[in-house]
Structures are given as structure tokens and as C-alpha cells.
Design an enzyme around this catalytic site. Structure first.
Site, PDB file in Angstrom:
ATOM      1  CD  GLU A 113       4.774  -0.745  12.659  1.00  0.00           C
ATOM      2  OE1 GLU A 113       3.560  -0.737  12.955  1.00  0.00           O
ATOM      3  OE2 GLU A 113       5.638  -0.169  13.324  1.00  0.00           O
ATOM      4  CG  ASN A 155      -0.366  -0.220   2.484  1.00  0.00           C
ATOM      5  OD1 ASN A 155       0.815  -0.603   2.578  1.00  0.00           O
ATOM      6  ND2 ASN A 155      -1.108   0.016   3.540  1.00  0.00           N
ATOM      7  CB  CYS A 177      -2.187  -0.966   8.373  1.00  0.00           C
ATOM      8  SG  CYS A 177      -1.010   0.365   8.581  1.00  0.00           S
ATOM      9  CD  GLU A 225       7.895   0.685  10.502  1.00  0.00           C
ATOM     10  OE1 GLU A 225       6.824   0.899   9.914  1.00  0.00           O
ATOM     11  OE2 GLU A 225       8.898   0.182   9.957  1.00  0.00           O
TER      12      GLU A 225
HETATM   13  P1  NDP Z   1       1.124  -9.768   3.342  1.00  0.00           P
HETATM   14  O1  NDP Z   1       1.172 -10.064   4.785  1.00  0.00           O
HETATM   15  O2  NDP Z   1       0.484 -10.707   2.439  1.00  0.00           O
HETATM   16  O3  NDP Z   1       2.596  -9.549   2.784  1.00  0.00           O
HETATM   17  C1  NDP Z   1       3.513  -8.653   3.380  1.00  0.00           C
HETATM   18  C2  NDP Z   1       4.897  -8.924   2.836  1.00  0.00           C
HETATM   19  O4  NDP Z   1       5.396 -10.150   3.376  1.00  0.00           O
HETATM   20  C3  NDP Z   1       4.935  -9.093   1.312  1.00  0.00           C
HETATM   21  O5  NDP Z   1       6.138  -8.532   0.834  1.00  0.00           O
HETATM   22  C4  NDP Z   1       4.915 -10.599   1.158  1.00  0.00           C
HETATM   23  O6  NDP Z   1       5.413 -11.030  -0.072  1.00  0.00           O
HETATM   24  C5  NDP Z   1       5.795 -11.019   2.326  1.00  0.00           C
HETATM   25  N1  NDP Z   1       5.613 -12.402   2.770  1.00  0.00           N
HETATM   26  C6  NDP Z   1       4.546 -13.208   2.615  1.00  0.00           C
HETATM   27  N2  NDP Z   1       4.766 -14.405   3.222  1.00  0.00           N
HETATM   28  C7  NDP Z   1       5.998 -14.339   3.782  1.00  0.00           C
HETATM   29  C8  NDP Z   1       6.793 -15.253   4.563  1.00  0.00           C
HETATM   30  N3  NDP Z   1       6.360 -16.460   4.886  1.00  0.00           N
HETATM   31  N4  NDP Z   1       8.008 -14.851   4.980  1.00  0.00           N
HETATM   32  C9  NDP Z   1       8.464 -13.606   4.688  1.00  0.00           C
HETATM   33  N5  NDP Z   1       7.768 -12.707   3.952  1.00  0.00           N
HETATM   34  C10 NDP Z   1       6.545 -13.066   3.506  1.00  0.00           C
HETATM   35  O7  NDP Z   1       0.470  -8.313   3.272  1.00  0.00           O
HETATM   36  P2  NDP Z   1       0.041  -7.489   1.985  1.00  0.00           P
HETATM   37  O8  NDP Z   1       1.211  -7.147   1.153  1.00  0.00           O
HETATM   38  O9  NDP Z   1      -1.121  -8.189   1.383  1.00  0.00           O
HETATM   39  O10 NDP Z   1      -0.410  -6.111   2.674  1.00  0.00           O
HETATM   40  C11 NDP Z   1      -1.636  -5.946   3.272  1.00  0.00           C
HETATM   41  C12 NDP Z   1      -1.560  -6.151   4.767  1.00  0.00           C
HETATM   42  O11 NDP Z   1      -0.517  -5.381   5.339  1.00  0.00           O
HETATM   43  C13 NDP Z   1      -2.812  -5.724   5.435  1.00  0.00           C
HETATM   44  O12 NDP Z   1      -3.298  -6.745   6.262  1.00  0.00           O
HETATM   45  C14 NDP Z   1      -2.419  -4.527   6.275  1.00  0.00           C
HETATM   46  O13 NDP Z   1      -3.114  -4.395   7.443  1.00  0.00           O
HETATM   47  C15 NDP Z   1      -0.982  -4.721   6.520  1.00  0.00           C
HETATM   48  N6  NDP Z   1      -0.331  -3.443   6.650  1.00  0.00           N
HETATM   49  C16 NDP Z   1       0.109  -3.038   7.873  1.00  0.00           C
HETATM   50  C17 NDP Z   1       0.688  -1.819   8.050  1.00  0.00           C
HETATM   51  C18 NDP Z   1       1.200  -1.394   9.379  1.00  0.00           C
HETATM   52  O14 NDP Z   1       2.041  -0.527   9.445  1.00  0.00           O
HETATM   53  N7  NDP Z   1       0.740  -1.934  10.475  1.00  0.00           N
HETATM   54  C19 NDP Z   1       0.850  -0.893   6.928  1.00  0.00           C
HETATM   55  C20 NDP Z   1       0.389  -1.425   5.677  1.00  0.00           C
HETATM   56  C21 NDP Z   1      -0.174  -2.665   5.560  1.00  0.00           C
HETATM   57  P3  NDP Z   1       4.436 -11.074  -1.350  1.00  0.00           P
HETATM   58  O15 NDP Z   1       3.205 -10.343  -1.036  1.00  0.00           O
HETATM   59  O16 NDP Z   1       5.237 -10.420  -2.396  1.00  0.00           O
HETATM   60  O17 NDP Z   1       4.176 -12.521  -1.598  1.00  0.00           O
END
Ligand code: NDP
Length: 484
Positions: free
Chosen positions: A250, A153, A284, A458
Site C-alpha cells: 500500500e 499516518n 496516501c 486491503e
Molecule cells: P516509509 O516508506 O518511509 O516507511 C514505511 C515503513 O517501512 C516504516 O515503518 C519504515 O521504518 C519501514 N522501512 C523503511 N525502510 C525499510 C526497508 N528497507 N525494509 C523494510 N522496512 C522499511 O513511509 P513513511 O512512514 O514515511 O509514510 C509515508 C508514506 O507512506 C507516504 O509516501 C504515503 O504515501 C505512504 N502511505 C501509503 C498508504 C497506502 O495505504 N497506500 C497509507 C499511508 C501512507 P521507519 O520509518 O521506522 O524507518
């Protein structure tokens, strides 16, 4: 015309690197569904190259003075500001977010982080503790090699929010963006290099979850900072625990926004709009459970509908547009699934719910009223433009219901009663709170969640504690007295 092509998929040891053997990752523009670029996922050889370069560069980087490190970060901040338009266009293509947002919220926020932590770098110190004639001093040392893993995002902001404090403290980083948004972090790596960052200090590699997992489990890695969902957070935290690595998590949320009868109606509606529809709801910390006290409820819903009808939904590159598509077809399916559940469970659809007649992955700004605590749309994170409005009678009830969630990222309150505002915020279980506002995230303020929403903070001086460790050194000034 901004050139969206990238010289290669990865940025390692100060140079673009390609390994076409990695799985292709198409970059799809969310407003058209068209492929606009293509990168390759990191192969094991690329992962190895990135980790080895970051490891090798760390001692020399940490050996520079904080002021020297900070100067490079601040120079990068200036370059980012100077190229804000170009970087915002790339962010818009990576995510689909409207240019009217990306021009003010992405590269600029990344520059703020680099400037702030660049400024702090020279003042990171330990302390001196006098113990009679003996004394202890502490050294604030880097953790070593940090891995950053981003969500889709805020790809520029996330890369900078992680890199800036990590690098300021003398760590190096390997960053893996989300596969949905691979372009922005490469630009940040290029700019850091141009600002004078030594090769290997900040590396970007592409890939899906398995590349992230390979990074997290590598024994050379000292810290993992993830922005993502709770399920991914659990996996990454568990893998990091195997190696006793430091973490910042996060994660997601389902944050409450409490609007009391005495609130300024326009401000409360504005806060609810910012907290639900900015970035098409893909934030988020969004306040997606809007608890509205019964006395103001109908006025709130009427004014909200009026203001939502003014949303300009359209081409994200047109600066008049203030509401864009969701990041992917998959995300649109998820959001539409939740809208269908809301209708099925009997919530009252006030506005939106459909698809605008546009190419790309758009969903209209959607509001449900008469939502009850047990409904799925009130319990699960949707990560799209869907607001759930719930009614309440009194303060105690609202607080209890607001806290009845496993998440704890953010919370907000709108009221003109000063003492109530602080009393309510003190009882809400959330890391990042707002009074008569919503979703402000200045770099000077700590950001992060409690409960399932995360670990660590952060931004702000708090982030320094999460990217450094303290060594304590006892200095004896007299003879050593041993028992034998
Ligand atoms: P995901 O949890 O699906 O993915 C986050 C990242 O982790 C991606 O780069 C993903 O790779 C990677 N990833 C996935 N599986 C693994 C693993 N087993 N080991 C290491 N890395 C892994 O989130 P989204 O990208 O779909 O983002 C949306 C989510 O993020 C929402 O639930 C939102 O709430 C949260 N979010 C939280 C924020 C915060 O600051 N608290 C801010 C923004 C979003 P890939 O997707 O490339 O497969």
C-alpha cells in the site's frame, strides 16, 4: 488522564519485552516538540524472539476453527470500542492528529476491521469440483507467518487492517510500526491478548528501516504487507521476491480529483477539503491534483478559501480543533520545501503557505491555483496540506491528464451527470475511486492501488485472497490407469 508510558518497547509471545541495548527511539508529540515517551529499537535478539514466537504459535492458531478465531477478534473489536477515547488520545499523541479526528477514524476503523474479519473467519472455505465420479476439493489455508510494516499516518488503523485479515485466515504476525509512531500498535497487541489471543499470534517490535529489512529477508516469513512510500515499497518488494514471499504493497499516490462545471459546488469543495486537509494532508489516497473545469473554477476557489478560513488550527487535544500539526519536524521541512517550489514555479498561492504561530510542526492549509501538469507540486507526493488546483476544458483532456502519472492509488469525480460519472471513473487508472465523495474507506470495500501505488488489496473479502492460499486435492474414486 491517559497514561502514555508503555511497559516496554516490544510485545512478544503475549508479554511486554525490553532490550535496552537497542537504539533509543524518542516519541515526540508533534504539537509541542516535547518527548513524551521513549522506546528502543529491536536488537537482533528481539527480532529473533518475535519471529520464533510467531512461527511456533502458527500451527495451533490455524488449528482452531474459524469461528473460534473470529470470536477473539470480535471481542478485541468490542474492547477497542469501549476504550475508544483512551486509544484516540494515544493516537493523537503518537501522530499529532486532532482528537476530533482520532475519535472517529482510527481505533473505530481498527475495530471495524477486527469485527468484519472476525465475522468472516468462520465462513472461509474451499470448494468442491465434481469430475465424473472423481472430484477435486480445495482447502483455503493460511500463508503462515506474516510481517506487517506500517507508516506513521494511521498507526492504529494500519496495525488492525493488517492483523485482522491475517489472523482471521490463521496466520500469525510480527508487526513493526513506523519509528515515528511506536505506541498505538502496542495497545492493540495488549487488547488482542486480553481478548484471548494465544501468545505469539500477534507480536509488535520497534525499529527503523533496518529492523523492517531484517524481518522481510528472514526465510521463516511467508508474506510481507507494507504501508509506506514507493521507494521503500520497491526495496521491500525486491527483498520479498528473493524468498518468493507473498506481498501486499500500500504505497503513495498523487491522485486526481475531477470537478466538472455541473458539480454541486458545496459538495465539490467539501470533497476537495476532505481529500487534501484531513489529517493535515497526510493521507496516501488524497486527491491532491484537483482538476477544476474552467466554468466553475473561480466560484470553486472563492468558496474553498471561505471554508478554509473556518479551519480551527490549534491544540489537537481540544475537540474544537479540526486541523493539527504534521507528524514531525522533518515532514514539515519537506512540505515547506514543496510550498517554496510551488511559489518558485509560478503557481498562484490562494491561501495558506505559512506557519501558524503555535509550538509544534504546523503548516497552514495551503492552496495553489493555476498549477500546470509539469510543476513539481503537481507531480510528486507531498504528504502534507497542499492542494494543487489545475484547470481543464473537456472530459477527454481531463482524463488523459489525470492518468499521466506513475501513481494509481485513488481518483474522484464530482458531477451531477450520472452517465459521465461512471464513464469517467471507468477510464481513470486507480484502485480506489469515488463519485461525488472522497476518501471514504469502509472495511467492506477493497482498498489499494494500481501502477506504482501498490500491489494487492486491503479490507473486504478481497483481502482474504491476499492472506491465504488454495490447496487443490484431486480424489480418484476408481482404479489408477498407468501406461506400464
Ligand atoms: P516509509 O516508506 O518511509 O516507511 C514505511 C515503513 O517501512 C516504516 O515503518 C519504515 O521504518 C519501514 N522501512 C523503511 N525502510 C525499510 C526497508 N528497507 N525494509 C523494510 N522496512 C522499511 O513511509 P513513511 O512512514 O514515511 O509514510 C509515508 C508514506 O507512506 C507516504 O509516501 C504515503 O504515501 C505512504 N502511505 C501509503 C498508504 C497506502 O495505504 N497506500 C497509507 C499511508 C501512507 P521507519 O520509518 O521506522 O524507518
Amino acid at each position: 488522564m491517559t497514561d502514555l508510558r508503555t511497559a516496554a518497547s516490544h510485545f512478544i509471545n503475549g508479554a511486554f519485552v525490553e532490550d535496552a541495548a537497542g537504539d533509543p527511539i524518542p516519541v515526540i508529540y508533534a504539537a509541542s516538540g516535547q518527548e513524551i515517551a521513549r522506546v528502543h529499537a529491536a536488537t537482533p535478539a528481539i527480532v529473533e524472539q518475535a519471529l520464533a514466537s510467531a512461527r511456533a504459535a502458527q500451527a495451533e492458531w490455524a488449528g482452531m476453527s474459524g469461528t473460534e478465531r473470529g470470536r477473539i477478534l470480535r471481542r478485541a473489536a468490542d474492547l477497542i470500542r469501549a476504550r475508544n477515547h483512551e486509544l484516540s488520545v494515544i493516537e493523537t499523541h503518537d501522530t499529532g492528529k486532532p482528537l476530533s479526528e482520532t475519535l472517529v477514524a482510527d481505533a473505530t476503523s481498527g475495530a471495524d476491521a477486527l469485527e468484519y474479519f472476525g465475522g468472516l473467519a468462520g465462513s472461509l472455505t474451499g470448494e468442491h469440483i465434481q469430475l465424473g465420479q472423481d472430484w477435486v476439493y480445495t482447502r483455503r489455508e493460511p500463508l503462515g507467518l506474516c510481517v506487517g510494516i506500517g507508516a506513521w499516518n494511521y498507526p492504529t488503523q494500519i496495525a488492525c487492517w493488517k492483523a485482522a485479515p491475517a489472523l482471521a485466515c490463521g496466520n500469525t504476525m510480527v508487526f513493526k510500526p513506523s519509528e515515528e509512531t511506536p505506541l498505538c500498535a502496542l495497545k492493540i497487541a495488549e487488547i488482542l491478548q486480553e481478548a484471548g489471543l494465544p501468545p505469539g499470534v500477534f507480536n509488535v517490535i520497534q525499529g527503523r528501516g533496518e529492523v523492517g529489512a531484517a524481518l522481510v529477508s528472514d526465510p521463516r516469513v511467508d508474506k510481507v504487507s507494507l504501508t509506506g512510500s514507493v521507494p521503500t515499497g520497491r526495496k521491500v518488494y525486491a527483498a520479498a521476491a528473493e524468498g518468493m514471499k507473498h506481498v501486499t504493497m500500500e504505497l503513495g499516490g498523487k491522485s486526481p480529483l475531477l470537478i466538472f462545471d455541473d458539480a454541486d459546488l458545496e459538495d465539490a469543495v467539501g470533497g476537495a477539503i476532505l481529500g487534501n486537509f484531513y489529517s493535515s494532508g497526510q493521507v496516501c489516497s488524497n486527491g491532491t491534483r484537483v482538476f477544476v473545469q474552467r466554468g466553475i473554477k473561480e466560484a470553486f476557489l472563492t468558496r474553498l478559501s471561505e471554508r478554509l478560513s473556518q479551519a480551527v488550527i490549534g491544540d489537537p487535544l481540544d475537540e474544537a480543533t479540526n486541523f493539527g500539526p504534521l507528524v514531525s519536524a522533518r515532514q514539515r521541512d519537506i512540505v515547506e520545501g514543496y510550498i517554496a517550489k510551488g511559489v518558485e514555479e509560478g503557481a498562484r498561492l490562494i491561501c495558506g503557505g505559512g506557519r501558524p504561530d503555535l509550538p509544534g510542526w504546523y503548516v497552514e492549509p495551503t492552496v495553489f491555483a493555476d498549477v500546470t501538469d509539469d510543476m513539481i507540486i503537481a507531480r510528486e507526493e507531498i504528504f502534507g496540506p497542499v492542494m494543487a488546483v489545475l484547470d481543464f476544458e473537456d472530459e477527454d483532456e481531463a482524463i488523459t491528464r489525470a492518468n499521466a502519472t506513475e501513481f494509481g492509488l485513488s481518483a474522484g469525480v464530482f458531477t451531477r451527470d450520472l452517465t459521465r460519472a461512471h464513464r469517467v471513473i471507468a477510464r481513470l487508472e486507480a484502485g480506489s475511486c469515488f463519485i461525488n465523495s472522497y476518501n471514504d474507506a469502509p472495511v467492506e470495500a477493497p482498498f489499494g492501488g494500481s501502477k506504482l501505488s501498490g500491489v494487492g488489496r486491503e479490507n473486504s473479502k478481497e483481502a482474504i485472497a491476499h492472506y491465504s492460499q488454495v490447496k487443490s486435492v484431486y480424489v480418484r474414486m476408481g482404479p489408477v490407469e498407468a501406461p506400464f
